[in-house]
Design an enzyme around this catalytic site. Structure first.
Site, mmCIF file in Angstrom:
data_model
loop_
_atom_site.group_PDB
_atom_site.id
_atom_site.type_symbol
_atom_site.label_atom_id
_atom_site.label_comp_id
_atom_site.label_asym_id
_atom_site.label_seq_id
_atom_site.Cartn_x
_atom_site.Cartn_y
_atom_site.Cartn_z
ATOM 1 N N LYS A 73 28.705 -3.901 24.809
ATOM 2 C CA LYS A 73 28.993 -3.580 25.768
ATOM 3 C C LYS A 73 30.121 -4.121 26.530
ATOM 4 C CE LYS A 73 24.044 -4.924 26.011
ATOM 5 N NZ LYS A 73 23.544 -5.068 24.090
HETATM 6 C C1 LIG Z 1 22.332 -4.325 23.145
HETATM 7 C C2 LIG Z 1 22.937 -5.314 22.138
HETATM 8 C C3 LIG Z 1 22.369 -3.662 21.505
HETATM 9 C C4 LIG Z 1 21.899 -2.663 21.264
HETATM 10 O O1 LIG Z 1 22.192 -1.781 22.092
HETATM 11 P P1 LIG Z 1 21.104 -0.745 23.023
HETATM 12 O O2 LIG Z 1 22.312 0.345 23.511
HETATM 13 O O3 LIG Z 1 20.262 -1.498 24.041
HETATM 14 O O4 LIG Z 1 20.141 0.167 21.657
HETATM 15 C C5 LIG Z 1 22.096 -3.912 19.769
HETATM 16 N N1 LIG Z 1 23.482 -5.109 19.351
HETATM 17 C C6 LIG Z 1 24.106 -6.294 20.715
HETATM 18 C C7 LIG Z 1 24.761 -7.123 20.075
HETATM 19 C C8 LIG Z 1 23.817 -5.913 21.723
HETATM 20 O O5 LIG Z 1 24.426 -6.437 22.486
#
Ligand SMILES: *Cc1c(COP(=O)(O)O)cnc(C)c1O
Length: 466
Positions: free
Chosen positions: A112
C-alpha cells in the site's frame, strides 16, 4: 483525461476532483473515460529505466491536465526514494520460471506504500494550488492506516484521523501507526470492533456538518482512483525485467478489495502482454466463487491468518463489472443493487470473457501455512501469509509453465509473525534494520468510546485550524 462513474449518473470529473472525491455522487467509482495505449516498441524502449522514471511514463497520461511534467517527475522521485531497495520492487526467484515481486520495501512494509506515498504528495500539491485543506478520516484493521499515516505525515494541507479497534490490531500494526509523530496525525483507538470504526467513518462522510463547513473529508481507501493508478506501474516493471514486452507474463495477486489486481488488468489493456491474472483469495472467497461459478454472493466474514484480505464484498470489482457490461452504468447499478438482496450472475458470454484472462483460487489457513513452510524448506525464503496465498494459487492455477509466473509479494513476513509460527517453522521473521527499534519508539493515540459524536467532536477540536 476525464473520469466517469461506473454507475453512469454522476458528472464526469478531471483528475484533481477525482483525487479529492471518494465515491461518485451516484454511489459508483470513478474510472478513466479512456485508457492510454502503449505500443510494444514504446514499452520496449523503457527497459532499464529507474522505477520512478518508468512510473512517470506509465502514469503521466492520467494526470497531465492537472500537473506539469517536471512537477510530477519530482513527486515520483521523492515518492520512490523512501523505499529501502534501489530497485523499489525487486524480484526474487522461487523456481525455474517463478518469481515473487517484493512490494514491501516501503516505510510500512506492505504494498500500500506504493500508492499512499504518492497519494499524500498528490493531495498536498493539489491542495496547495487550490488553497484548500482536507481532513482524511479512515478506519483500519491494519495495513491501510499505517500506510496512509506515513503517506500524509509531511502534508501541510491535510490532517489525518485514523480509527482502529482498541486492542484488536496486532502490536506491529498499531505501533506502525502510533509511533509516527506529527501535529497533523491523530490515532483514535475506538472501544469497539472494526465494523464500528467503519460505520462511524461512513456516517461522518454522509453528514460532515460537524466540521462546521471549514474543511472537508477526503478518502484514502482503494476506491480512490489515484491508488489504482500507482499500482499499474509495477506490472510493467516486473515484465520489463523478465524479457517483456516480447514475452507474455502471468501474475498471481493476493486479493481483497480487488484494487491491486484491477491495476494488473489495466496494465494489460494499456498494451502490456499479460496472458493470465490469478485472483488469490483466502476463505473470504466471493471473487473466487464468482470466477469459478458465475455467482456473486455475500457470505459471513471469516477471520483468517491473512487479515488484510478479510472482506465480504470487494469494492473495486465494480470497476471490472463496468467493463464487462460494455461500460453501461445503468446495468452495473441494477446488478449491484440486486446483489445487496441476494446472489446475482451476469450473462454467460460476459462471464466467459472475464475468464479469458482471470483464474482464481481460494486458499484456507492450513494451505497458507503449508505454503509458508514449503517455500521456506525449498528456498530458505519466508513468505508472509498474504503472499503465501498468492504463491499457492499461482501453483494451482498455472496455465503454461513457459510463461513467467510472478506473485505479488504484498507484505513483509515480520508484519504477521502469528502465521509464521502457526506454520510450524522455528524461524522468527526479523523487522528490517530501519524498523528494528519499533518496539522502543514512543506511541501516541487517544482511546475514545464507541460513539460517533464523541469521535466527531474530537476531530472538530483537533484539526489544524480548528
Ligand atoms: C490490502 C492488502 C491486500 C489486498 O489488496 P486489494 O487491493 O484490496 O485486493 C493484500 N495483501 C496485503 C498485505 C494487503 O495489505
Amino acid at each position: 483525461m476525464r473520469y466517469i462513474s461506473t454507475r453512469g449518473e454522476a458528472p464526469a470529473l478531471g483528475f484533481e476532483d477525482v483525487l479529492l472525491t471518494g465515491l461518485a455522487t451516484d454511489g459508483g467509482l470513478y474510472v478513466p473515460e479512456s485508457l492510454p495505449h502503449f505500443s510494444l516498441e514504446e514499452i520496449r524502449s523503457w527497459r532499464g529505466l529507474p522505477y520512478a522514471e518508468l512510473a512517470y511514463k506509465v502514469m503521466y497520461p492520467f494526470v497531465e491536465d492537472a500537473i506539469p511534467a517536471d512537477d510530477f517527475r519530482q513527486m515520483l522521485d521523492d515518492t520512490y526514494a523512501v523505499f529501502s531497495h534501489q530497485a523499489v520492487a525487486p524480484l526474487v526467484q522461487l523456481d525455474s520460471n517463478e518469481w515473487v515481486m517484493e512490494l514491501f520495501r516501503g516505510p510500512t512494509l506492505a504494498f500500500k506504500d506504493f500508492a499512499l506515498q504518492l497519494l499524500g504528495r498528490l493531495l498536498d500539491y493539489v491542495l496547495e494550488k487550490r488553497k484548500q485543506h482536507v481532513v482524511i478520516m479512515g478506519a483500519t484493521s491494519g495495513d491501510t492506516g499505517s500506510a496512509a499515516i506515513e503517506g500524509c505525515r509531511r502534508c501541510e494541507h491535510v490532517d489525518i484521523f485514523i480509527l482502529h479497534p482498541h486492542q484488536r490490531v496486532s502490536e506491529v500494526q498499531r505501533r506502525q501507526m502510533t509511533t509516527v509523530q506529527g501535529d497533523n496525525i491523530h490515532n483514535i483507538a475506538v472501544k469497539g470492533n472494526f465494523d464500528d470504526c467503519q460505520r462511524m467513518v461512513k456516517e461522518s462522510f454522509g453528514n460532515q456538518s460537524f466540521l462546521g463547513g471549514k474543511t472537508q473529508l477526503a478518502a484514502v481507501n482503494s476506491i480512490n482512483w489515484a491508488r489504482i493508478m500507482a499500482q499499474i506501474v509495477y506490472y510493467f516493471q516486473a515484465s520489463l525485467s523478465l524479457g517483456g514486452p516480447d514475452r507474455s507474463m502471468a501474475f498471481s495477486v493476493p486479493t481483497g478489495n480487488f484494487g491491486d489486481i484491477f491495476a494488473g488488468y489495466l496494465a494489460k489493456k494499456m498494451g502490456l502482454p499479460i496472458n493470465q491474472l490469478v485472483i488469490a483469495t483466502n476463505r473470504n472467497d466471493i471473487l473466487h466463487r464468482f470466477m469459478s461459478g458465475n455467482k456473486y454472493e455475500q457470505h459471513q466474514l471469516e477471520h483468517t491468518l491473512s487479515p488484510s484480505m478479510d472482506i465480504m464484498v470487494s469494492s473495486n470489482f465494480e470497476r471490472l463489472l463496468f467493463d464487462l457490461h460494455g461500460r453501461d452504468g445503468a446495468a452495473v447499478k441494477t446488478l449491484l443493487e440486486n446483489a445487496t438482496r441476494g446472489p446475482v450472475s451476469i450473462e454467460d458470454y460476459r462471464w466467459k470473457h472475464a475468464r479469458k484472462v482471470f483464474d482464481s483460487d481460494a486458499v484456507d489457513d492450513k494451505a497458507t501455512c503449508d505454503t509458508i513452510r514449503e517455500i521456506y524448506e525449498q528456498n530458505e525464503y519466508l513468505l508472509d501469509p498474504h503472499t503465501a496465498i498468492g504463491v499457492r494459487a499461482a501453483r494451482n492455477c498455472r496455465r503454461d509453465s513457459a510463461v513467467p509466473m510472478i506473485t505479488l509479494g504484498t507484505a513483509h513476513p515480520a508484519k504477521f509473525p502469528d502465521a509464521i509460527s502457526e506454520s510450524g517453522l522455528s524461524v522468527e521473521p526479523q523487522l528490517p534494520a530501519h524498523m528494528a527499534d519499533l518496539f522502543e519508539r514512543e506511541e501516541s493515540y487517544t482511546v475514545l468510546d464507541n460513539n460517533v459524536s464523541e469521535v466527531q467532536g474530537f476531530i472538530a477540536r483537533h484539526w489544524k485550524n480548528a
